[in-house]
Design a protein around this motif. Structure first.
Motif, PDB file in Angstrom:
ATOM      1  N   SER A   7      68.669   2.767  37.684  1.00 29.47           N
ATOM      2  CA  SER A   7      69.781   3.815  37.671  1.00 29.47           C
ATOM      3  C   SER A   7      69.349   5.249  37.421  1.00 29.47           C
ATOM      4  O   SER A   7      68.167   5.415  37.126  1.00 29.47           O
ATOM      5  N   GLY A   8      70.112   6.295  37.795  1.00 29.60           N
ATOM      6  CA  GLY A   8      69.738   7.481  37.384  1.00 29.60           C
ATOM      7  C   GLY A   8      69.606   8.434  38.946  1.00 29.60           C
ATOM      8  O   GLY A   8      69.318   9.588  38.407  1.00 29.60           O
ATOM      9  N   GLY A   9      69.279   7.697  39.811  1.00 28.37           N
ATOM     10  CA  GLY A   9      68.847   8.561  41.117  1.00 28.37           C
ATOM     11  C   GLY A   9      70.193   9.409  41.424  1.00 28.37           C
ATOM     12  O   GLY A   9      71.139   9.448  41.156  1.00 28.37           O
ATOM     13  N   ARG A  19      66.526  11.601  35.352  1.00 28.16           N
ATOM     14  CA  ARG A  19      66.012  10.645  34.753  1.00 28.16           C
ATOM     15  C   ARG A  19      66.285   9.441  35.126  1.00 28.16           C
ATOM     16  O   ARG A  19      67.594   8.990  35.048  1.00 28.16           O
ATOM     17  N   LEU A  20      65.286   8.867  35.465  1.00 29.31           N
ATOM     18  CA  LEU A  20      65.542   7.162  36.076  1.00 29.31           C
ATOM     19  C   LEU A  20      65.375   6.334  34.951  1.00 29.31           C
ATOM     20  O   LEU A  20      64.586   6.609  33.973  1.00 29.31           O
ATOM     21  N   SER A  21      66.319   5.127  34.891  1.00 26.39           N
ATOM     22  CA  SER A  21      66.304   4.137  33.737  1.00 26.39           C
ATOM     23  C   SER A  21      65.831   3.043  34.620  1.00 26.39           C
ATOM     24  O   SER A  21      66.643   2.683  35.622  1.00 26.39           O
ATOM     25  N   CYS A  22      65.194   2.044  33.930  1.00 26.62           N
ATOM     26  CA  CYS A  22      65.081   0.619  34.626  1.00 26.62           C
ATOM     27  C   CYS A  22      65.305  -0.226  33.323  1.00 26.62           C
ATOM     28  O   CYS A  22      64.726  -0.357  32.266  1.00 26.62           O
ATOM     29  N   ALA A  23      66.707  -1.026  33.583  1.00 18.53           N
ATOM     30  CA  ALA A  23      67.006  -1.925  32.315  1.00 18.53           C
ATOM     31  C   ALA A  23      66.372  -3.236  32.804  1.00 18.53           C
ATOM     32  O   ALA A  23      66.463  -3.788  34.126  1.00 18.53           O
ATOM     33  N   ALA A  24      65.668  -4.064  32.144  1.00 17.59           N
ATOM     34  CA  ALA A  24      65.014  -5.070  32.135  1.00 17.59           C
ATOM     35  C   ALA A  24      65.634  -6.416  31.389  1.00 17.59           C
ATOM     36  O   ALA A  24      66.150  -6.185  30.330  1.00 17.59           O
ATOM     37  N   SER A  25      65.564  -7.535  31.883  1.00 11.42           N
ATOM     38  CA  SER A  25      65.871  -8.516  31.209  1.00 11.42           C
ATOM     39  C   SER A  25      65.113  -9.670  31.622  1.00 11.42           C
ATOM     40  O   SER A  25      64.620  -9.903  32.615  1.00 11.42           O
ATOM     41  N   VAL A  79      62.872   1.112  30.722  1.00 10.99           N
ATOM     42  CA  VAL A  79      61.754   2.172  30.955  1.00 10.99           C
ATOM     43  C   VAL A  79      62.214   3.206  31.642  1.00 10.99           C
ATOM     44  O   VAL A  79      63.503   3.046  32.324  1.00 10.99           O
ATOM     45  N   TYR A  80      61.697   4.594  31.218  1.00 16.82           N
ATOM     46  CA  TYR A  80      62.496   5.742  31.732  1.00 16.82           C
ATOM     47  C   TYR A  80      61.436   6.419  32.617  1.00 16.82           C
ATOM     48  O   TYR A  80      60.121   6.360  32.358  1.00 16.82           O
ATOM     49  N   LEU A  81      61.922   7.225  33.490  1.00 19.35           N
ATOM     50  CA  LEU A  81      61.049   8.003  34.248  1.00 19.35           C
ATOM     51  C   LEU A  81      61.700   9.511  34.443  1.00 19.35           C
ATOM     52  O   LEU A  81      62.631   9.685  35.048  1.00 19.35           O
ATOM     53  N   GLN A  82      61.168  10.296  33.253  1.00 19.58           N
ATOM     54  CA  GLN A  82      61.835  11.868  33.348  1.00 19.58           C
ATOM     55  C   GLN A  82      60.921  12.530  34.431  1.00 19.58           C
ATOM     56  O   GLN A  82      59.882  12.643  34.246  1.00 19.58           O
ATOM     57  N   MET A  83      61.690  13.077  35.337  1.00 21.14           N
ATOM     58  CA  MET A  83      61.136  13.920  36.442  1.00 21.14           C
ATOM     59  C   MET A  83      61.790  15.475  36.440  1.00 21.14           C
ATOM     60  O   MET A  83      62.820  15.515  36.525  1.00 21.14           O
ATOM     61  N   GLY A 115      62.637  -4.018  41.107  1.00 23.00           N
ATOM     62  CA  GLY A 115      63.941  -3.919  40.999  1.00 23.00           C
ATOM     63  C   GLY A 115      64.338  -3.527  42.556  1.00 23.00           C
ATOM     64  O   GLY A 115      63.754  -3.778  43.528  1.00 23.00           O
ATOM     65  N   GLN A 116      65.770  -3.130  42.756  1.00 22.03           N
ATOM     66  CA  GLN A 116      66.285  -2.748  43.897  1.00 22.03           C
ATOM     67  C   GLN A 116      66.097  -1.603  44.468  1.00 22.03           C
ATOM     68  O   GLN A 116      66.426  -1.184  45.983  1.00 22.03           O
ATOM     69  N   GLY A 117      65.889  -0.592  43.593  1.00 21.66           N
ATOM     70  CA  GLY A 117      65.567   0.912  43.970  1.00 21.66           C
ATOM     71  C   GLY A 117      66.703   1.889  43.793  1.00 21.66           C
ATOM     72  O   GLY A 117      67.845   1.305  43.800  1.00 21.66           O
ATOM     73  N   THR A 118      66.251   2.947  43.771  1.00 25.89           N
ATOM     74  CA  THR A 118      67.267   4.157  43.555  1.00 25.89           C
ATOM     75  C   THR A 118      66.964   5.165  44.014  1.00 25.89           C
ATOM     76  O   THR A 118      65.756   5.560  44.004  1.00 25.89           O
ATOM     77  N   GLN A 119      67.997   5.822  44.885  1.00 24.15           N
ATOM     78  CA  GLN A 119      67.392   6.904  45.968  1.00 24.15           C
ATOM     79  C   GLN A 119      67.351   8.139  45.098  1.00 24.15           C
ATOM     80  O   GLN A 119      68.586   8.693  44.364  1.00 24.15           O
ATOM     81  N   VAL A 120      66.390   8.798  45.266  1.00 26.20           N
ATOM     82  CA  VAL A 120      66.248  10.405  44.765  1.00 26.20           C
ATOM     83  C   VAL A 120      65.985  11.197  46.159  1.00 26.20           C
ATOM     84  O   VAL A 120      65.270  11.013  46.842  1.00 26.20           O
TER      85      VAL A 120
END
Length: 124
Positions: A7-9, A19-25, A79-83, A115-120
């Motif tokens: 999420s976050g795109g 900031r992208l987030s990746c929620a994992a289970s 996990v996060y990706l701050q861009m 994951g399924q991806g998020t568009q930026v």
């Protein structure tokens, strides 16, 4: 079964931040290496950044060094990706990936879970 949800795109102007987030289970995630990859239209999916299980080691593709930061919160399985300082060439679908330790951090073939991806999209 490992599941990853990004999420976050979104749409941002050049020079902006996201900031992208990746929620994992799933089981044993706290021991997994995690990575971010991206795929622009008509191009191969490419490595962006990765982090080891503890967060003590991080790896970046050259074009994002100094602009992107990968981090993880194992208590939240996220996990996060701050861009920062985004450029139009950063436009892509961003994917989160996970795998048990071992192998290269930057090669797609070393990640079994995606994951399924998020568009930026970065505009001028």
């Amino acid at each position: 079964q490992v599941q990853l949800v990004e999420s976050g795109g979104g749409l941002v102007q050049a020079g902006g931040s996201l900031r992208l987030s990746c929620a994992a289970s799933g089981p044993f995630l706290r021991r997994y290496k995690m990575g971010w990859f991206r795929q622009a239209p008509g191009k191969e999916r490419e490595f962006v950044a990765a982090i080891n299980w503890s967060g003590g080691s991080t790896y970046y593709e050259d074009s994002v060094k100094g602009r992107f930061t990968i981090s993880r919160d194992n208590a939240k399985n996220t996990v996060y990706l701050q861009m920062n300082s985004l450029k139009p060439e950063d436009t892509a679908v961003y994917y989160c990936a996970a795998n048990p330790p071992g192998g290269s951090y930057s090669e797609r073939r070393n990640y079994d879970y995606w994951g399924q991806g998020t568009q930026v999209t970065v505009s001028l």
